[in-house]
Design a protein around this motif. Structure first.
Motif, PDB file in Angstrom:
ATOM      1  N   LEU A  45      -5.735  18.008   9.523  1.00 22.70           N
ATOM      2  CA  LEU A  45      -6.804  17.809  10.506  1.00 22.70           C
ATOM      3  C   LEU A  45      -6.271  17.268  11.830  1.00 22.70           C
ATOM      4  N   PRO A  46      -5.166  17.782  12.339  1.00 15.92           N
ATOM      5  CA  PRO A  46      -4.587  17.220  13.567  1.00 15.92           C
ATOM      6  C   PRO A  46      -5.424  17.545  14.804  1.00 15.92           C
ATOM      7  N   ARG A  47      -5.402  16.631  15.762  1.00 16.34           N
ATOM      8  CA  ARG A  47      -6.075  16.818  17.060  1.00 16.34           C
ATOM      9  C   ARG A  47      -7.568  17.060  16.927  1.00 16.34           C
ATOM     10  N   SER A  95      -2.626  13.461  12.043  1.00 12.74           N
ATOM     11  CA  SER A  95      -1.931  13.141  13.287  1.00 12.74           C
ATOM     12  C   SER A  95      -2.786  13.442  14.521  1.00 12.74           C
ATOM     13  N   ASP A  96      -2.568  12.636  15.552  1.00 15.91           N
ATOM     14  CA  ASP A  96      -3.258  12.816  16.840  1.00 15.91           C
ATOM     15  C   ASP A  96      -4.773  12.727  16.716  1.00 15.91           C
ATOM     16  N   THR A  97      -5.237  11.794  15.904  1.00 18.09           N
ATOM     17  CA  THR A  97      -6.666  11.505  15.785  1.00 18.09           C
ATOM     18  C   THR A  97      -6.904  10.025  16.079  1.00 18.09           C
ATOM     19  N   ALA A  98      -8.175   9.622  16.092  1.00 16.36           N
ATOM     20  CA  ALA A  98      -8.526   8.233  16.411  1.00 16.36           C
ATOM     21  C   ALA A  98      -8.588   7.346  15.169  1.00 16.36           C
ATOM     22  N   ILE A  99      -8.173   7.826  14.047  1.00 15.46           N
ATOM     23  CA  ILE A  99      -8.251   7.066  12.790  1.00 15.46           C
ATOM     24  C   ILE A  99      -7.424   5.794  12.868  1.00 15.46           C
ATOM     25  N   ASN A 100      -8.001   4.665  12.406  1.00 13.89           N
ATOM     26  CA  ASN A 100      -7.274   3.392  12.427  1.00 13.89           C
ATOM     27  C   ASN A 100      -6.859   2.910  11.037  1.00 13.89           C
ATOM     28  N   PRO A 139      -6.442  10.571  -4.566  1.00 14.67           N
ATOM     29  CA  PRO A 139      -5.261  11.429  -4.698  1.00 14.67           C
ATOM     30  C   PRO A 139      -3.945  10.659  -4.724  1.00 14.67           C
ATOM     31  N   ILE A 140      -2.956  11.252  -5.374  1.00 16.87           N
ATOM     32  CA  ILE A 140      -1.579  10.769  -5.341  1.00 16.87           C
ATOM     33  C   ILE A 140      -0.823  11.717  -4.430  1.00 16.87           C
ATOM     34  N   LEU A 141      -0.427  11.244  -3.260  1.00 13.45           N
ATOM     35  CA  LEU A 141       0.081  12.111  -2.199  1.00 13.45           C
ATOM     36  C   LEU A 141       1.597  12.275  -2.233  1.00 13.45           C
ATOM     37  N   GLU A 142       2.025  13.458  -1.791  1.00 12.01           N
ATOM     38  CA  GLU A 142       3.439  13.689  -1.549  1.00 12.01           C
ATOM     39  C   GLU A 142       3.772  13.423  -0.083  1.00 12.01           C
ATOM     40  N   HIS A 143       2.831  13.706   0.820  1.00 10.77           N
ATOM     41  CA  HIS A 143       3.090  13.540   2.250  1.00 10.77           C
ATOM     42  C   HIS A 143       1.813  13.112   2.959  1.00 10.77           C
ATOM     43  N   LEU A 144       1.907  12.020   3.727  1.00  4.39           N
ATOM     44  CA  LEU A 144       0.795  11.525   4.541  1.00  4.39           C
ATOM     45  C   LEU A 144       1.272  11.392   5.972  1.00  4.39           C
ATOM     46  N   GLU A 145       0.644  12.151   6.867  1.00  7.34           N
ATOM     47  CA  GLU A 145       1.025  12.184   8.278  1.00  7.34           C
ATOM     48  C   GLU A 145       0.002  11.407   9.102  1.00  7.34           C
ATOM     49  N   MET A 146       0.434  10.245   9.644  1.00  7.28           N
ATOM     50  CA  MET A 146      -0.439   9.402  10.464  1.00  7.28           C
ATOM     51  C   MET A 146       0.099   9.255  11.895  1.00  7.28           C
ATOM     52  N   VAL A 155      -2.144  -1.086  -0.205  1.00  5.17           N
ATOM     53  CA  VAL A 155      -2.697  -1.545  -1.484  1.00  5.17           C
ATOM     54  C   VAL A 155      -3.549  -0.498  -2.184  1.00  5.17           C
ATOM     55  N   THR A 156      -3.800   0.652  -1.527  1.00  5.75           N
ATOM     56  CA  THR A 156      -4.678   1.661  -2.141  1.00  5.75           C
ATOM     57  C   THR A 156      -4.032   3.030  -2.322  1.00  5.75           C
ATOM     58  N   VAL A 157      -2.983   3.338  -1.543  1.00 10.42           N
ATOM     59  CA  VAL A 157      -2.450   4.697  -1.500  1.00 10.42           C
ATOM     60  C   VAL A 157      -1.096   4.787  -2.208  1.00 10.42           C
ATOM     61  N   SER A 158      -0.926   5.874  -2.958  1.00 10.75           N
ATOM     62  CA  SER A 158       0.370   6.224  -3.541  1.00 10.75           C
ATOM     63  C   SER A 158       0.879   7.458  -2.800  1.00 10.75           C
ATOM     64  N   VAL A 159       2.054   7.348  -2.156  1.00 12.13           N
ATOM     65  CA  VAL A 159       2.572   8.443  -1.337  1.00 12.13           C
ATOM     66  C   VAL A 159       4.098   8.406  -1.334  1.00 12.13           C
ATOM     67  N   GLU A 160       4.721   9.600  -1.304  1.00 20.23           N
ATOM     68  CA  GLU A 160       6.173   9.683  -1.316  1.00 20.23           C
ATOM     69  C   GLU A 160       6.768   9.685   0.098  1.00 20.23           C
ATOM     70  N   TRP A 161       6.078  10.317   1.041  1.00 21.15           N
ATOM     71  CA  TRP A 161       6.594  10.440   2.407  1.00 21.15           C
ATOM     72  C   TRP A 161       5.480  10.056   3.374  1.00 21.15           C
ATOM     73  N   LEU A 162       5.731   9.039   4.191  1.00 17.37           N
ATOM     74  CA  LEU A 162       4.723   8.512   5.111  1.00 17.37           C
ATOM     75  C   LEU A 162       5.270   8.481   6.530  1.00 17.37           C
ATOM     76  N   ASP A 163       4.519   9.047   7.469  1.00 17.46           N
ATOM     77  CA  ASP A 163       4.899   9.017   8.876  1.00 17.46           C
ATOM     78  C   ASP A 163       3.864   8.209   9.654  1.00 17.46           C
ATOM     79  N   ILE A 164       4.271   7.058  10.159  1.00 15.44           N
ATOM     80  CA  ILE A 164       3.399   6.217  10.981  1.00 15.44           C
ATOM     81  C   ILE A 164       4.001   6.035  12.378  1.00 15.44           C
TER      82      ILE A 164
END
Length: 225
Positions: A105-107, A130-135, A148-155, A170-179
């Motif tokens: 859901l980018p932009r 990515s590129d959204t107003a989510i905080n 969900p148990i994520l493999e990739h989360l793009e923030m 404390v809530t998310v399980s993810v293997e690859w995270l971009d912040i």
């Protein structure tokens, strides 16, 4: 018109009724539309293509409010919505399809209401916000066992802040995270609990002390600059 599995439309201009011809193509499983104007009636045609497994709609223009529902897809697995046309109402209409595995859901104009809705997608493996107003406040709703148990989360390039990061941790399980390029602070990363299953952490654009970098490198397999 002969049956086909993939339909790609880019910068198309329709004559009245043209798009409706696709309604009966039962073999159509992948739909990609970019930089095209669609009417409310044409969105209604898309909503009735229940056999679709992949939908990608990017930089779509529509002068009318999109009011149809998009919950008739029995096996939709891959969704990409991109551009300011798509806000919470439109995105959440698609997210009623619990078969989704990849959501991009980018932009878009979504908020944390959409992030909260993603908590019900137990099969989802990849999420791009990515590129959204989510905080990150929407991660508070990811506490149930069906999350969900994520493999990739793009923030990347979001408004993710220190509070949102703590909620994520404390809530998310993810293997690859971009912040990268977010509002997360050095102090927040120091205090943040270890993120479950995380191996790769991307932090480009954040100002970090040597001590915090060392702290993160000790925790995770790979930490980008």
């Amino acid at each position: 018109m002969a049956p086909f599995a993939l339909l790609t439309l880019w910068k198309c201009k329709w004559k009245e009724g043209d798009f409706a011809e696709f309604r009966g193509h039962l073999k159509l499983t992948r739909l990609v539309i970019r930089q095209t104007s669609l009417t409310r009636e044409e969105f209604d045609v898309i909503s009735n293509l229940g056999q679709l497994r992949m939908i990608s709609l990017a930089d779509i223009q529509c002068s009318e409010e999109i009011s149809c529902t998009f919950d008739k897809f029995d096996s939709l697995q891959w969704l990409r919505l991109e551009g300011s046309l798509f806000a919470d109402k439109q995105a959440m209409a698609f997210l009623k399809n619990t078969s989704l595995k990849v959501v991009k859901l980018p932009r878009t104009s979504i908020t944390d209401l959409t992030l909260s809705a993603c908590a019900t997608l137990s099969r989802m493996k990849e999420l791009d916000l990515s590129d959204t107003a989510i905080n990150g406040s929407g991660f508070a709703d990811w506490k149930n066992e069906k999350s969900p148990i994520l493999e990739h989360l793009e923030m990347r390039n979001t408004n993710l802040d220190s509070a949102g990061l703590m909620s994520l941790a404390v809530t998310v399980s993810v293997e690859w995270l971009d912040i990268s390029h977010t509002k997360v602070t050095d102090a927040a990363l120091q205090k943040c609990p270890q993120i479950k299953s995380l191996e790769i952490l991307s932090l480009r654009g954040l100002t970090l002390s040597a001590a915090v970098k060392k702290h993160l490198q000790d925790r995770y397999y790979y930490v980008s600059p």
